[in-house]
Motif scaffolding. Structure first.
Motif, PDB file in Angstrom:
ATOM      1  N   ARG A   1       0.717  -1.117   0.200  1.00 31.25           N
ATOM      2  CA  ARG A   1      -0.105  -0.192  -0.058  1.00 31.25           C
ATOM      3  C   ARG A   1       0.715   1.100   0.039  1.00 31.25           C
ATOM      4  NH1 ARG A   1      -0.796  -2.694   4.634  1.00 31.25           N
ATOM      5  NH2 ARG A   1      -0.633  -0.929   6.033  1.00 31.25           N
ATOM      6  N   CYS A   2       0.273   2.283  -0.299  1.00 33.35           N
ATOM      7  CA  CYS A   2       1.504   3.489  -1.056  1.00 33.35           C
ATOM      8  C   CYS A   2       1.698   3.906   0.711  1.00 33.35           C
ATOM      9  CB  CYS A   2       0.756   4.928  -1.185  1.00 33.35           C
ATOM     10  SG  CYS A   2      -0.220   4.678  -2.590  1.00 33.35           S
ATOM     11  N   GLU A   3       1.374   3.771   1.862  1.00 30.92           N
ATOM     12  CA  GLU A   3       1.701   4.029   3.606  1.00 30.92           C
ATOM     13  C   GLU A   3       2.788   2.887   3.320  1.00 30.92           C
ATOM     14  OE1 GLU A   3      -1.380   3.497   5.620  1.00 30.92           O
ATOM     15  OE2 GLU A   3      -1.751   1.338   5.712  1.00 30.92           O
TER      16      GLU A   3
ATOM     17  N   GLY B   1       1.139  12.209  -0.127  1.00 30.41           N
ATOM     18  CA  GLY B   1       1.765  12.883  -0.811  1.00 30.41           C
ATOM     19  C   GLY B   1       2.825  11.895  -1.935  1.00 30.41           C
ATOM     20  N   CYS B   2       2.533  11.612  -2.754  1.00 33.51           N
ATOM     21  CA  CYS B   2       3.673  10.596  -3.960  1.00 33.51           C
ATOM     22  C   CYS B   2       5.251  11.230  -4.164  1.00 33.51           C
ATOM     23  CB  CYS B   2       2.944   9.642  -4.840  1.00 33.51           C
ATOM     24  SG  CYS B   2       3.504   8.722  -5.498  1.00 33.51           S
ATOM     25  N   ALA B   3       6.110  10.799  -3.833  1.00 40.25           N
ATOM     26  CA  ALA B   3       7.547  12.112  -4.718  1.00 40.25           C
ATOM     27  C   ALA B   3       7.975  11.461  -6.094  1.00 40.25           C
ATOM     28  CB  ALA B   3       8.646  11.047  -3.920  1.00 40.25           C
ATOM     29  N   LEU B   4       6.556  10.986  -6.658  1.00 42.48           N
ATOM     30  CA  LEU B   4       6.419   9.946  -8.020  1.00 42.48           C
ATOM     31  C   LEU B   4       5.944  10.873  -9.032  1.00 42.48           C
ATOM     32  CD1 LEU B   4       7.613   6.189  -8.551  1.00 42.48           C
ATOM     33  CD2 LEU B   4       8.879   8.401  -8.007  1.00 42.48           C
ATOM     34  N   ASN B   5       5.612  12.077  -8.232  1.00 45.15           N
ATOM     35  CA  ASN B   5       4.196  12.861  -9.610  1.00 45.15           C
ATOM     36  C   ASN B   5       2.632  12.188  -9.983  1.00 45.15           C
ATOM     37  OD1 ASN B   5       3.515  15.722 -10.091  1.00 45.15           O
ATOM     38  ND2 ASN B   5       4.155  15.385 -11.995  1.00 45.15           N
TER      39      ASN B   5
ATOM     40  N   ASN C   1      -1.897  14.006  -4.552  1.00 43.11           N
ATOM     41  CA  ASN C   1      -1.915  13.356  -3.163  1.00 43.11           C
ATOM     42  C   ASN C   1      -2.677  11.765  -3.531  1.00 43.11           C
ATOM     43  OD1 ASN C   1      -0.922  15.068  -2.266  1.00 43.11           O
ATOM     44  ND2 ASN C   1      -3.183  16.763  -1.284  1.00 43.11           N
ATOM     45  N   VAL C   2      -1.983  10.517  -3.032  1.00 49.20           N
ATOM     46  CA  VAL C   2      -2.391   9.639  -2.826  1.00 49.20           C
ATOM     47  C   VAL C   2      -3.184   9.032  -1.062  1.00 49.20           C
ATOM     48  CG1 VAL C   2      -0.820   9.148  -5.428  1.00 49.20           C
ATOM     49  CG2 VAL C   2      -0.597   9.083  -2.656  1.00 49.20           C
ATOM     50  N   ASN C   3      -4.356   8.029  -1.931  1.00 50.66           N
ATOM     51  CA  ASN C   3      -4.808   7.284  -0.628  1.00 50.66           C
ATOM     52  C   ASN C   3      -3.590   6.655  -0.387  1.00 50.66           C
ATOM     53  OD1 ASN C   3      -6.023   5.496   0.751  1.00 50.66           O
ATOM     54  ND2 ASN C   3      -8.234   6.301  -0.622  1.00 50.66           N
TER      55      ASN C   3
ATOM     56  N   GLY D   1      -3.643   3.217  -1.141  1.00 52.92           N
ATOM     57  CA  GLY D   1      -3.364   2.981  -2.812  1.00 52.92           C
ATOM     58  C   GLY D   1      -2.726   2.072  -3.268  1.00 52.92           C
ATOM     59  N   TYR D   2      -2.283   2.220  -4.179  1.00 55.42           N
ATOM     60  CA  TYR D   2      -0.849   1.699  -4.694  1.00 55.42           C
ATOM     61  C   TYR D   2      -0.867   1.434  -6.525  1.00 55.42           C
ATOM     62  CZ  TYR D   2       1.474  -2.419  -6.867  1.00 55.42           C
ATOM     63  OH  TYR D   2       1.679  -3.800  -7.669  1.00 55.42           O
ATOM     64  N   CYS D   3       0.832   1.442  -6.721  1.00 57.43           N
ATOM     65  CA  CYS D   3       0.797   1.561  -8.597  1.00 57.43           C
ATOM     66  C   CYS D   3       1.944   0.996  -8.826  1.00 57.43           C
ATOM     67  CB  CYS D   3       1.121   3.150  -8.885  1.00 57.43           C
ATOM     68  SG  CYS D   3       2.810   3.690  -8.953  1.00 57.43           S
TER      69      CYS D   3
ATOM     70  N   SER E   1       4.413   1.402  -9.484  1.00 54.48           N
ATOM     71  CA  SER E   1       5.853   1.435  -9.258  1.00 54.48           C
ATOM     72  C   SER E   1       7.015   1.303  -7.441  1.00 54.48           C
ATOM     73  CB  SER E   1       6.331   3.058  -9.395  1.00 54.48           C
ATOM     74  OG  SER E   1       6.327   2.898 -11.047  1.00 54.48           O
ATOM     75  N   TYR E   2       5.466   1.147  -7.278  1.00 53.31           N
ATOM     76  CA  TYR E   2       4.945   0.439  -5.112  1.00 53.31           C
ATOM     77  C   TYR E   2       6.881   0.015  -5.060  1.00 53.31           C
ATOM     78  CZ  TYR E   2       4.520  -1.801  -0.882  1.00 53.31           C
ATOM     79  OH  TYR E   2       4.909  -1.988   0.744  1.00 53.31           O
ATOM     80  N   VAL E   3       7.523   0.563  -4.404  1.00 50.98           N
ATOM     81  CA  VAL E   3       8.411   0.105  -3.219  1.00 50.98           C
ATOM     82  C   VAL E   3       8.671  -0.017  -2.042  1.00 50.98           C
ATOM     83  CG1 VAL E   3      11.425   0.463  -3.637  1.00 50.98           C
ATOM     84  CG2 VAL E   3      10.193   0.320  -5.589  1.00 50.98           C
TER      85      VAL E   3
HETATM   86  S1  SF4 Z   1       2.406   2.659  -4.616  1.00 47.43           S
HETATM   87 FE1  SF4 Z   1       2.882   3.966  -6.300  1.00 47.43          FE
HETATM   88  S2  SF4 Z   1       1.617   6.360  -5.397  1.00 47.43           S
HETATM   89 FE2  SF4 Z   1       1.944   5.141  -3.717  1.00 47.43          FE
HETATM   90  S3  SF4 Z   1       3.276   5.627  -2.881  1.00 47.43           S
HETATM   91 FE3  SF4 Z   1       4.232   4.441  -3.901  1.00 47.43          FE
HETATM   92  S4  SF4 Z   1       4.871   5.542  -6.199  1.00 47.43           S
HETATM   93 FE4  SF4 Z   1       3.574   6.680  -5.162  1.00 47.43          FE
END
Ligand code: SF4
Length: 106
Positions: free
Chosen positions: A67-69, A85-89, A92-94, A97-99, A101-103
């Motif tokens: 998850r983003c958090e 916030g998300c450093a990847l532009n 504002n994200v939840n 949430g998820y994308c 590029s998650y690390v």
């Molecule tokens: S999962 Fe994606 S959107 Fe969420 S904080 Fe990480 S890079 Fe940003």
């Protein structure tokens, strides 16, 4: 077999209670409040929208362990219960949430 007579007053009272339950459920009252929605936060730019699309951002992670958090690129909001916030532009994200590029935060 016992039969109960419903008075008009009793039916109105039951209807009022049912109405309150329906309103409460739809507003998320009694279930921890409304869920945070960061799908379209104020001030989201076109570039951020495109970035969200490119990285397949979703407001609810399909994987509870990612998850983003818990992401390295996430910045917690000033107040709990807000989008972070998300450093990847991505704007504002939840926190949930998820994308793609998650690390995981180290
Ligand atoms: S999962 Fe994606 S959107 Fe969420 S904080 Fe990480 S890079 Fe940003």
């Amino acid at each position: 077999m016992e039969t109960k007579k419903l008075t008009r007053r009793a039916m109105l009272e039951r209807g009022a209670v049912l109405g309150l339950v329906v309103i409460g459920a739809s507003a998320g009252i009694g279930c921890g409040g409304a869920e945070l929605d960061c799908t379209n936060p104020p001030g989201l730019t076109d570039a951020q929208r495109q970035q969200r699309q490119a990285l397949s951002y979703v407001d609810r992670s399909p994987n509870p362990t990612q998850r983003c958090e818990t992401c390295n690129f996430y910045t917690a909001p000033a107040q709990a219960g807000q989008c972070g916030g998300c450093a990847l532009n991505l704007g504002n994200v939840n926190p949930q949430g998820y994308c793609s590029s998650y690390v995981a935060r180290s």
